[in-house]
Design a protein around this motif. Structure first.
Motif, short mmCIF file in Angstrom:
data_model
loop_
_atom_site.label_atom_id
_atom_site.label_comp_id
_atom_site.label_asym_id
_atom_site.label_seq_id
_atom_site.Cartn_x
_atom_site.Cartn_y
_atom_site.Cartn_z
N GLU A 151 -22.65 45.22 10.80
CA GLU A 151 -23.60 45.19 11.93
C GLU A 151 -22.97 44.54 13.16
O GLU A 151 -23.18 45.01 14.29
CB GLU A 151 -24.86 44.44 11.54
CG GLU A 151 -25.94 44.51 12.63
CD GLU A 151 -27.28 43.98 12.16
OE1 GLU A 151 -28.26 44.13 12.91
OE2 GLU A 151 -27.34 43.43 11.04
N ARG A 152 -22.20 43.50 12.96
CA ARG A 152 -21.54 42.83 14.09
C ARG A 152 -20.56 43.77 14.79
O ARG A 152 -20.47 43.79 16.01
CB ARG A 152 -20.83 41.57 13.59
CG ARG A 152 -20.13 40.77 14.65
CD ARG A 152 -19.64 39.44 14.10
NE ARG A 152 -18.81 39.61 12.92
CZ ARG A 152 -18.22 38.58 12.28
NH1 ARG A 152 -18.41 37.35 12.70
NH2 ARG A 152 -17.48 38.81 11.22
N GLU A 175 -28.99 52.65 9.81
CA GLU A 175 -30.07 52.06 10.59
C GLU A 175 -29.64 51.64 11.99
O GLU A 175 -30.50 51.40 12.84
CB GLU A 175 -30.63 50.83 9.84
CG GLU A 175 -31.35 51.19 8.56
CD GLU A 175 -31.77 49.96 7.77
OE1 GLU A 175 -31.59 48.83 8.29
OE2 GLU A 175 -32.28 50.13 6.65
N HIS A 176 -28.34 51.57 12.24
CA HIS A 176 -27.91 51.09 13.55
C HIS A 176 -27.99 52.21 14.59
O HIS A 176 -27.47 53.31 14.36
CB HIS A 176 -26.48 50.55 13.48
CG HIS A 176 -26.18 49.59 14.59
ND1 HIS A 176 -25.99 49.98 15.89
CD2 HIS A 176 -26.06 48.23 14.59
CE1 HIS A 176 -25.75 48.93 16.64
NE2 HIS A 176 -25.81 47.85 15.89
N PRO A 177 -28.58 51.97 15.74
CA PRO A 177 -28.79 53.05 16.72
C PRO A 177 -27.52 53.59 17.36
O PRO A 177 -27.53 54.70 17.89
CB PRO A 177 -29.69 52.39 17.77
CG PRO A 177 -29.51 50.93 17.60
CD PRO A 177 -29.24 50.71 16.15
N ILE A 178 -26.41 52.83 17.33
CA ILE A 178 -25.19 53.31 17.97
C ILE A 178 -24.47 54.37 17.13
O ILE A 178 -23.67 55.15 17.64
CB ILE A 178 -24.22 52.14 18.27
CG1 ILE A 178 -23.09 52.58 19.21
CG2 ILE A 178 -23.62 51.59 16.97
CD1 ILE A 178 -23.53 53.07 20.55
N THR A 225 -25.50 48.73 0.54
CA THR A 225 -25.90 47.93 1.69
C THR A 225 -25.18 48.39 2.95
O THR A 225 -25.76 48.49 4.03
CB THR A 225 -25.61 46.44 1.45
OG1 THR A 225 -26.30 46.02 0.28
CG2 THR A 225 -26.06 45.60 2.63
N THR A 226 -23.89 48.69 2.81
CA THR A 226 -23.08 49.14 3.95
C THR A 226 -23.62 50.44 4.51
O THR A 226 -23.76 50.61 5.74
CB THR A 226 -21.62 49.30 3.54
OG1 THR A 226 -21.16 48.09 2.95
CG2 THR A 226 -20.75 49.63 4.74
N ILE A 227 -23.93 51.38 3.63
CA ILE A 227 -24.47 52.66 4.06
C ILE A 227 -25.80 52.46 4.79
O ILE A 227 -26.07 53.08 5.83
CB ILE A 227 -24.64 53.61 2.86
CG1 ILE A 227 -23.26 53.97 2.29
CG2 ILE A 227 -25.41 54.86 3.25
CD1 ILE A 227 -23.32 54.68 0.95
N SER A 228 -26.62 51.58 4.26
CA SER A 228 -27.92 51.31 4.89
C SER A 228 -27.76 50.73 6.28
O SER A 228 -28.45 51.15 7.23
CB SER A 228 -28.73 50.35 4.00
OG SER A 228 -29.96 50.02 4.61
#
Length: 236
Positions: A20-21, A52-55, A45-48
């Motif tokens: 995420e960072r 989910e990240h908009p970029i 978790t990584t795939i999720s």
């Protein structure tokens, strides 16, 4: 929608705590062109996080889990940008990262760009060793023709990348150095010392700088050997 000018490929193997960072840093890019981001991810978790990240424009599932080289290659198969950029899921790039890489491709003969690495972790030892091994080393070697774009901070012109068939997936080590050296036969590979990224020193803390240096030295010697076989997985 018009094709992007630049595509960023992020291999992310079991990096749910760090990805995420990295993606937040890509979302903060000050780039006037069109940018797409492709994550090649494995681990639930990584795939999720990637989905989910908009970029993130595309998430590819890395079923092979064969290493960063194959993951980067897979990402490029769906990328549409004329310039392909690569960084890692434990890396934070500055807001001008894409722009600084992209500007070099205004020169027709440029086929690749690399930049230095800085440690995300604090401490004089990390800062000094990174400066020596991931900046000054490049500055010394680049003029001699030994170009080494580091995987977390590199980019390529798509046409040149395709001409050399991308990363050599038979290599489990030094795949980024191998790409750089083959790329240099197609044109100019630039080292931009003004474009650092911050990356995790987890590997250096686990392996130790002395052992890490020895591993790379052995890898370079193996790479220079006639059978060119730096295929051992040194860091898992």
């Amino acid at each position: 929608m018009p094709d992007p000018d630049a595509s960023v490929v992020v291999p992310a193997r079991d990096e749910g705590d760090h990805l995420e960072r990295t993606l937040d840093a890509l979302a903060a890019q000050r780039f006037d062109g069109r940018l797409e981001v492709i994550a090649v991810a494995s681990g639930e978790t990584t795939i999720s996080v990637a989905r989910e990240h908009p970029i993130v424009d595309r998430v590819l599932i890395d079923d092979r889990r064969a290493g960063p080289g194959p993951a980067r290659n897979r990402g490029t198969t769906v990328a549409d940008g004329d310039v392909l950029l690569f960084t890692d899921a434990d890396t934070v790039v500055p807001p001008t990262w894409v722009r600084r890489h992209y500007r070099h491709y205004a020169t027709p003969g440029v086929v690749g760009v690399g930049g230095p690495l800085r440690p995300l972790e604090a401490g004089i030892r990390h800062r000094a060793c990174f400066r020596l091994l991931s900046d000054w080393w490049y500055r010394a070697c680049w003029p001699l023709g030994f170009v080494q774009q580091p995987g977390p901070n590199c980019s390529v012109r798509r046409t040149a990348f395709e001409a050399i068939d991308g990363f050599d997936e038979s290599l489990g080590f030094l795949e980024d150095t191998d790409l750089s050296l083959r790329l240099s036969r197609e044109g100019t590979v630039v080292y931009d010392h003004t474009c650092p990224v911050e990356t995790s020193a987890r590997r250096q803390e686990r392996v130790g700088y002395a052992r890490l240096f020895l591993c790379y030295l052995v890898g370079y010697l193996e790479y220079a050997a006639p059978d060119r076989s730096p295929t051992r997985d040194h860091f898992r």
